[in-house]
Scaffold this motif. Sequence first.
Motif, PDB file in Angstrom:
ATOM      1  N   ARG A  38      90.324  30.287   9.898  1.00 20.65           N
ATOM      2  CA  ARG A  38      91.222  29.147  10.020  1.00 20.65           C
ATOM      3  C   ARG A  38      91.124  28.291   8.764  1.00 20.65           C
ATOM      4  N   TRP A  39      92.260  27.976   8.183  1.00 16.38           N
ATOM      5  CA  TRP A  39      92.284  27.094   7.020  1.00 16.38           C
ATOM      6  C   TRP A  39      92.375  25.642   7.513  1.00 16.38           C
ATOM      7  N   LEU A  40      91.210  25.020   7.630  1.00 13.29           N
ATOM      8  CA  LEU A  40      91.140  23.715   8.275  1.00 13.29           C
ATOM      9  C   LEU A  40      91.868  22.628   7.510  1.00 13.29           C
ATOM     10  N   GLU A  41      91.932  22.738   6.182  1.00 11.94           N
ATOM     11  CA  GLU A  41      92.592  21.674   5.417  1.00 11.94           C
ATOM     12  C   GLU A  41      94.076  21.589   5.719  1.00 11.94           C
ATOM     13  N   ARG A  42      94.619  22.617   6.370  1.00  9.12           N
ATOM     14  CA  ARG A  42      96.033  22.605   6.754  1.00  9.12           C
ATOM     15  C   ARG A  42      96.254  21.963   8.127  1.00  9.12           C
ATOM     16  N   SER A  43      95.181  21.639   8.817  1.00  8.55           N
ATOM     17  CA  SER A  43      95.304  21.077  10.156  1.00  8.55           C
ATOM     18  C   SER A  43      95.348  19.559  10.105  1.00  8.55           C
ATOM     19  N   PRO A  44      96.208  18.945  10.920  1.00  4.31           N
ATOM     20  CA  PRO A  44      96.207  17.470  10.978  1.00  4.31           C
ATOM     21  C   PRO A  44      94.883  16.905  11.469  1.00  4.31           C
ATOM     22  N   LEU A  45      94.110  17.699  12.210  1.00  2.00           N
ATOM     23  CA  LEU A  45      92.818  17.216  12.686  1.00  2.00           C
ATOM     24  C   LEU A  45      91.824  17.039  11.546  1.00  2.00           C
ATOM     25  N   HIS A  46      91.979  17.834  10.502  1.00  5.72           N
ATOM     26  CA  HIS A  46      91.109  17.662   9.334  1.00  5.72           C
ATOM     27  C   HIS A  46      91.380  16.314   8.674  1.00  5.72           C
ATOM     28  N   ALA A  47      92.648  15.972   8.553  1.00  5.89           N
ATOM     29  CA  ALA A  47      92.999  14.670   7.978  1.00  5.89           C
ATOM     30  C   ALA A  47      92.515  13.536   8.874  1.00  5.89           C
ATOM     31  N   LEU A  48      92.598  13.737  10.185  1.00  6.45           N
ATOM     32  CA  LEU A  48      92.151  12.702  11.108  1.00  6.45           C
ATOM     33  C   LEU A  48      90.636  12.517  11.025  1.00  6.45           C
ATOM     34  N   ARG A  49      89.898  13.604  10.865  1.00  5.93           N
ATOM     35  CA  ARG A  49      88.444  13.480  10.758  1.00  5.93           C
ATOM     36  C   ARG A  49      88.057  12.797   9.454  1.00  5.93           C
ATOM     37  N   ALA A  50      88.777  13.111   8.368  1.00  7.08           N
ATOM     38  CA  ALA A  50      88.501  12.436   7.108  1.00  7.08           C
ATOM     39  C   ALA A  50      88.756  10.933   7.214  1.00  7.08           C
ATOM     40  N   LEU A  51      89.785  10.566   7.975  1.00  6.30           N
ATOM     41  CA  LEU A  51      90.040   9.146   8.226  1.00  6.30           C
ATOM     42  C   LEU A  51      88.892   8.529   9.018  1.00  6.30           C
ATOM     43  N   HIS A  52      88.427   9.237  10.035  1.00  3.95           N
ATOM     44  CA  HIS A  52      87.383   8.697  10.909  1.00  3.95           C
ATOM     45  C   HIS A  52      86.045   8.550  10.189  1.00  3.95           C
ATOM     46  N   THR A  53      85.699   9.499   9.352  1.00  9.08           N
ATOM     47  CA  THR A  53      84.362   9.509   8.757  1.00  9.08           C
ATOM     48  C   THR A  53      84.278   8.804   7.416  1.00  9.08           C
ATOM     49  N   GLU A  54      85.395   8.738   6.671  1.00 12.52           N
ATOM     50  CA  GLU A  54      85.295   8.139   5.339  1.00 12.52           C
ATOM     51  C   GLU A  54      86.541   7.384   4.896  1.00 12.52           C
ATOM     52  N   LEU A  55      87.510   7.196   5.790  1.00 12.43           N
ATOM     53  CA  LEU A  55      88.718   6.423   5.488  1.00 12.43           C
ATOM     54  C   LEU A  55      89.405   6.905   4.214  1.00 12.43           C
ATOM     55  N   TYR A  56      89.292   8.198   3.924  1.00 11.45           N
ATOM     56  CA  TYR A  56      89.887   8.818   2.729  1.00 11.45           C
ATOM     57  C   TYR A  56      89.323   8.244   1.429  1.00 11.45           C
ATOM     58  N   LEU A  57      88.101   7.734   1.478  1.00  9.76           N
ATOM     59  CA  LEU A  57      87.511   7.096   0.295  1.00  9.76           C
ATOM     60  C   LEU A  57      86.237   7.788  -0.182  1.00  9.76           C
ATOM     61  N   GLY A  58      85.937   8.968   0.339  1.00  8.90           N
ATOM     62  CA  GLY A  58      84.751   9.687  -0.094  1.00  8.90           C
ATOM     63  C   GLY A  58      83.470   8.970   0.303  1.00  8.90           C
ATOM     64  N   GLY A  59      82.490   8.985  -0.639  1.00  9.83           N
ATOM     65  CA  GLY A  59      81.201   8.366  -0.359  1.00  9.83           C
ATOM     66  C   GLY A  59      81.305   6.884  -0.059  1.00  9.83           C
ATOM     67  N   ARG A  60      82.160   6.190  -0.778  1.00 13.44           N
ATOM     68  CA  ARG A  60      82.352   4.765  -0.509  1.00 13.44           C
ATOM     69  C   ARG A  60      82.925   4.549   0.892  1.00 13.44           C
ATOM     70  N   GLY A  61      83.771   5.483   1.308  1.00 17.26           N
ATOM     71  CA  GLY A  61      84.336   5.383   2.646  1.00 17.26           C
ATOM     72  C   GLY A  61      83.289   5.569   3.726  1.00 17.26           C
ATOM     73  N   ARG A  62      82.356   6.505   3.512  1.00 13.95           N
ATOM     74  CA  ARG A  62      81.282   6.689   4.493  1.00 13.95           C
ATOM     75  C   ARG A  62      80.445   5.423   4.616  1.00 13.95           C
ATOM     76  N   PHE A  63      80.168   4.791   3.487  1.00 16.05           N
ATOM     77  CA  PHE A  63      79.419   3.529   3.528  1.00 16.05           C
ATOM     78  C   PHE A  63      80.219   2.465   4.279  1.00 16.05           C
ATOM     79  N   THR A  64      81.533   2.430   4.040  1.00 13.76           N
ATOM     80  CA  THR A  64      82.386   1.459   4.723  1.00 13.76           C
ATOM     81  C   THR A  64      82.394   1.693   6.227  1.00 13.76           C
ATOM     82  N   VAL A  65      82.485   2.973   6.639  1.00 15.16           N
ATOM     83  CA  VAL A  65      82.460   3.288   8.065  1.00 15.16           C
ATOM     84  C   VAL A  65      81.121   2.884   8.677  1.00 15.16           C
ATOM     85  N   GLY A  66      80.030   3.120   7.943  1.00 19.67           N
ATOM     86  CA  GLY A  66      78.734   2.673   8.424  1.00 19.67           C
ATOM     87  C   GLY A  66      78.679   1.172   8.588  1.00 19.67           C
ATOM     88  N   ALA A  67      79.253   0.448   7.627  1.00 13.16           N
ATOM     89  CA  ALA A  67      79.292  -1.010   7.720  1.00 13.16           C
ATOM     90  C   ALA A  67      80.148  -1.455   8.901  1.00 13.16           C
TER      91      ALA A  67
END
Length: 309
Positions: A115-144
């Motif tokens: 399965r090519w996960l990057e083609r799934s909308p759930l992959h985009a949703l998880r990236a929003l949930h875990t890092e707000l599309y901001l990478g490492g800074r996003g993970r810190f923001t989610v933690g905050a």
Amino acid sequence: MRKGRAAVLGLHLGVALLAGAGLLLVSVSGAVLVFRPELDDAVFGGPVRVTPGDARAPIWSLLAAGQAAHPGLVAVRLTLPERVGHAARLRLEGPRGEIVEALVDPGSARVLASRWLERSPLHALRALHTELYLGGRGRFTVGALGVLLVLQGATGLFLWWPFTRRLSRGFAIRRGRRWRVMGFDVHKVVGIASLAFHLPVAGTGALLALAAGAPPPAGTVEVRESDGGVAWVDRASGAVTIVGDPRRPGARGWALATALHEGRFAGPVSRWLYVAAGLTPVALAITGLGIWFGRPLTLRSPLRSEGES
């Protein structure tokens, strides 16, 4: 006491205004992702089942099978099945952002599907949930945001606490009153009822988000056992280099934090409860804004406030 309540009320309002939008995004996306494995199966055409068997292929053969099916990608994580009849999931990543999940029969080490996960909308949703599309800074923001949600819950509990003198009022919604009064009551009841969910989920979410930035051992694949254990296997030799024993207190704590955050501790019942509780910030945001815009904040005792005559 009055000044103390004023300070706590101001802090409660300040956190809501500062982090409300981010908390809504993280909470609602998390509510959807509670059933991500089932949703992934639905997106990609249904679940993949294997014939149950007593034997299990060696870890290195599962890795080798997935790597052979996708030679241009690098294996990063193998998740062994929690239930009999399910496939092992091998995550592979590529240099151009490819993310493939190879489903491998844990008995025969045969790749059943990819399965090519990057083609799934759930992959985009998880990236929003875990890092707000901001990478490492996003993970810190989610933690905050998780820390702020804990603070929001603690201040809300402090403001609700006087209702313990007349507990029935603490869970009452006065019907037929003006919308400002009903909004206050809904905010009060939903907030206190969802506190048992929000505090542990926010705390474990902050912990997992801030810990996610630690790099894995070089040249290894993370292997997640069904009992919560974690090991790192050398990609080239297949040798286990580091083992996280699930019986050790630290490993048990991380496994418990993950299960508690994802609702995986009481089967479908706990996950459905997580879905419902994950949507409560929407009601709290609507009613909270209604209270804020509807009238000036007061510091009267909550037993005689918000329209009570």
